[in-house]
Design a protein around this motif. Sequence first.
Motif, PDB file in Angstrom:
ATOM      1  N   GLY A 254     -42.941 -46.308 -17.495  1.00  0.00           N
ATOM      2  CA  GLY A 254     -44.261 -45.670 -18.355  1.00  0.00           C
ATOM      3  C   GLY A 254     -44.933 -45.004 -17.263  1.00  0.00           C
ATOM      4  N   PHE A 255     -44.911 -45.119 -16.002  1.00  0.00           N
ATOM      5  CA  PHE A 255     -45.645 -44.325 -14.810  1.00  0.00           C
ATOM      6  C   PHE A 255     -44.911 -43.292 -14.011  1.00  0.00           C
ATOM      7  N   SER A 256     -45.520 -42.150 -14.139  1.00  0.00           N
ATOM      8  CA  SER A 256     -44.848 -40.798 -13.730  1.00  0.00           C
ATOM      9  C   SER A 256     -44.521 -41.353 -12.056  1.00  0.00           C
ATOM     10  N   SER A 257     -43.313 -40.906 -11.538  1.00  0.00           N
ATOM     11  CA  SER A 257     -43.074 -40.920 -10.286  1.00  0.00           C
ATOM     12  C   SER A 257     -42.687 -42.377  -9.818  1.00  0.00           C
ATOM     13  N   LEU A 258     -42.657 -43.340 -10.669  1.00  0.00           N
ATOM     14  CA  LEU A 258     -42.149 -44.663 -10.254  1.00  0.00           C
ATOM     15  C   LEU A 258     -40.646 -44.963 -10.816  1.00  0.00           C
ATOM     16  N   LYS A 259     -39.951 -45.542  -9.857  1.00  0.00           N
ATOM     17  CA  LYS A 259     -38.596 -45.755 -10.100  1.00  0.00           C
ATOM     18  C   LYS A 259     -38.554 -46.994 -11.297  1.00  0.00           C
ATOM     19  N   ALA A 260     -37.400 -47.114 -11.901  1.00  0.00           N
ATOM     20  CA  ALA A 260     -37.235 -48.061 -12.834  1.00  0.00           C
ATOM     21  C   ALA A 260     -36.870 -49.875 -11.920  1.00  0.00           C
ATOM     22  N   CYS A 261     -37.381 -50.531 -12.347  1.00  0.00           N
ATOM     23  CA  CYS A 261     -37.303 -51.966 -11.685  1.00  0.00           C
ATOM     24  C   CYS A 261     -35.844 -52.461 -12.018  1.00  0.00           C
ATOM     25  N   THR A 262     -35.564 -53.058 -10.872  1.00  0.00           N
ATOM     26  CA  THR A 262     -34.211 -53.786 -10.837  1.00  0.00           C
ATOM     27  C   THR A 262     -34.561 -55.437 -11.028  1.00  0.00           C
ATOM     28  N   ALA A 263     -33.487 -56.229 -10.861  1.00  0.00           N
ATOM     29  CA  ALA A 263     -33.641 -57.712 -10.865  1.00  0.00           C
ATOM     30  C   ALA A 263     -34.591 -58.271  -9.692  1.00  0.00           C
ATOM     31  N   SER A 264     -34.287 -57.731  -8.470  1.00  0.00           N
ATOM     32  CA  SER A 264     -35.016 -58.040  -7.320  1.00  0.00           C
ATOM     33  C   SER A 264     -36.346 -57.759  -7.338  1.00  0.00           C
ATOM     34  N   ASP A 265     -36.698 -57.021  -8.150  1.00  0.00           N
ATOM     35  CA  ASP A 265     -38.363 -56.246  -8.148  1.00  0.00           C
ATOM     36  C   ASP A 265     -39.065 -57.457  -9.160  1.00  0.00           C
ATOM     37  N   HIS A 266     -38.523 -57.973  -9.928  1.00  0.00           N
ATOM     38  CA  HIS A 266     -39.305 -58.766 -10.933  1.00  0.00           C
ATOM     39  C   HIS A 266     -39.717 -60.217 -10.235  1.00  0.00           C
ATOM     40  N   VAL A 267     -41.075 -60.170  -9.586  1.00  0.00           N
ATOM     41  CA  VAL A 267     -41.677 -61.062  -8.929  1.00  0.00           C
ATOM     42  C   VAL A 267     -42.657 -61.955  -9.654  1.00  0.00           C
ATOM     43  N   ASN A 268     -43.223 -62.968  -9.390  1.00  0.00           N
ATOM     44  CA  ASN A 268     -44.220 -63.586 -10.345  1.00  0.00           C
ATOM     45  C   ASN A 268     -45.401 -62.887  -9.852  1.00  0.00           C
ATOM     46  N   LEU A 269     -46.192 -62.016 -11.044  1.00  0.00           N
ATOM     47  CA  LEU A 269     -47.004 -61.330 -10.959  1.00  0.00           C
ATOM     48  C   LEU A 269     -48.436 -62.091 -11.058  1.00  0.00           C
TER      49      LEU A 269
END
Length: 684
Positions: A254-269
């Motif tokens: 939902g953010f322009s110019s941002l890539k979609a996240c993969t499994a490795s991108d999901h960290v504890n926010l």
Amino acid sequence: MACSVHLLLLLLTSLLALFFNPTCVYGNDELRALLDLKSSLDPEGHFLSSWTMGGNPCDGSFEGVACNEKGQVANVSLQGKGLSGKLSPAIAGLKHLTGLYLHYNSLYGEIPREVANLTELSDLYLNVNHLSGEIPPEIGKMENLQVLQLCYNQLTGSIPTQLGDLKKLSVLALQSNLLGGAIPASLGDLGMLMRLDLSSNNLFGSIPIKLADLPSLQVLDVHNNTLSGNVPPALKRLEEGFVFEHNMGLCGVGFSSLKACTASDHVNLTRPEPYGAGVGGLSRDIPETANVKLPCNTTHCQNSSKSKQATSITVGIVLLTIAVSAIGILTFTVYRRRKQKLGSTFDISEGCLSTDQAKSIYRKNGSPLVSLEYSNGWDPLADSKNFSGDRQDMFQSFRFNLEEMESATQYFSELNLLGKSNFSATYKGVLRDGSVVAVKSISKTSCKSDEAEFLKGLNILTSLRNENLVRLRGFCCSRGRGECFLVYDFVSNGNLTRYLDVKEGDGEVLEWSTRVSIVKGIAKGIAYLHAYKANKPALVHQSISAEKVLIDQRYNPLLSDSGLYKLLTNDVVFSALKGSAAKGYLAPEYTTTGRFTEKSDVYAFGVLLFQILTGKQKITSAMRLAAESFKFPEFIDPNLRGKFFEYEAAKLARMALLCSHESPFERPSMEAIVQELGNCSSCL
């Protein structure tokens, strides 16, 4: 016995000194602190010569120093003074300071930890200097701090987690430093935070989800860092207020110019990403900004706590005894001084608000942002004029004062000059909240001399609200300078002329869909002006041109100077119209009728449309003939290299010809144009 008499006389002498010169209780301490501050801030003695040992900081003789009603130093305002020294720990001696403004200087060295002793401070401005070292974590103890501006320095280290304790903080500006580490999750505890700028640093890790949930947050700028991980979806509500470009590791939906996240991108926010790579299940070191509390030996912690409590109680009793004695002596003397001097201390004030209003604000917080200008003569913004009730309240919400204008533009520095015309100069500026603005200065001689007419025009300007008009943030009129200032949002990509006459390899070429979108936005902006609304009259623009179409960071067009002619003298307006005629924007019927109508704006829009299609500022008769016969290679911008839709080009060419027809009766209304443009596929 003689010894006792001597002691009694000494005591009586001391008490009399306190009664007749109460400033010696806190005045001498503050004077000493100011002189120490002077020697460190201005070691060569070039700028603070008015700060002298025999002077009184509260009588107006100390440049940049303001006191409260109790005769205590409440503000030190030395922005843009050319100071080239250091900030001394002696600043801690000004215990009643509510505002410290040292921005736009050349101060160097570290921020002293002693600044944290200024517990009444609400505004701390140290931005645009050469300060280095780490941000003192002790700043987190400054419970009344509302604005912390440390941007544009050379600060290093990480962002202290203790800043999350500043519960009243509304602006935190740390951009353009050398800060590293992760974004502290504790910043998500700042419930009143409206603006957070961490851009152009060396920050890494993820954006804590707690930041996205801050209820008052309007701007979060993290661009130009090395952040990574999933962007909290809740940040979408900030729209343009969330700036995240140039962080290659960020991802999200939902953010322009941002890539979609993969499994490795999901960290504890809930906390920043830790240091290191974390291989083979080995634990990784947590950065100090991650809010992890270290364990301690239980017995040791308890003993330490008890010891501290006992010490605190003893010290507290001693201090309380001293404080009660001092208060008893001071109460009567301060009361008498206030009775004698009330109403005389603040009689000399300058500004753009009424003197009564200025005094009430000044006495409340001593802010130099309300150091106002009042001399005899021109004052179109006197509070007693023309407005009452809700409209008066709304009108007041647009008011700035002269010192804010001077501070924002670095005293109207030539370095901040964006452009000049026959009647105005426009400067880039930064407001107290860190937002970037354009300040248009108009001389008194160019403004309507009838103050009622001027105010009526200003009232119209404040009523204009549309996504394709540059937003008016506020205004200020200064009698002393003989100028009025209009404060607009700063638009980052310049005006439309930047994208015209672009030579190959030398400038940015707008793609076809962007051009069509810009045409649609311009049309919607003009149509809004022409329409009558409940809160605004129908207006014509009168000076539409490529220079008046600003382009924001998302390539949305914004019309500038809308309604401005309502403030200007007829001579100035006529001079501007002559400029429009020279550039081909002035409708031909004006030369015979002398009247400007909505159809005059439509003509100028037609010329603009031709310029956008051709990529040229000058539209020739050959281009018009080519457009009539749809010979696209002869009038469509060759920089597009044929990448456009011919059916759209034909429709827009037809529209440009119709809008710029010699007869105003043949031109369509802007409302009809907006409806027609809604059918362009590139606009959707």
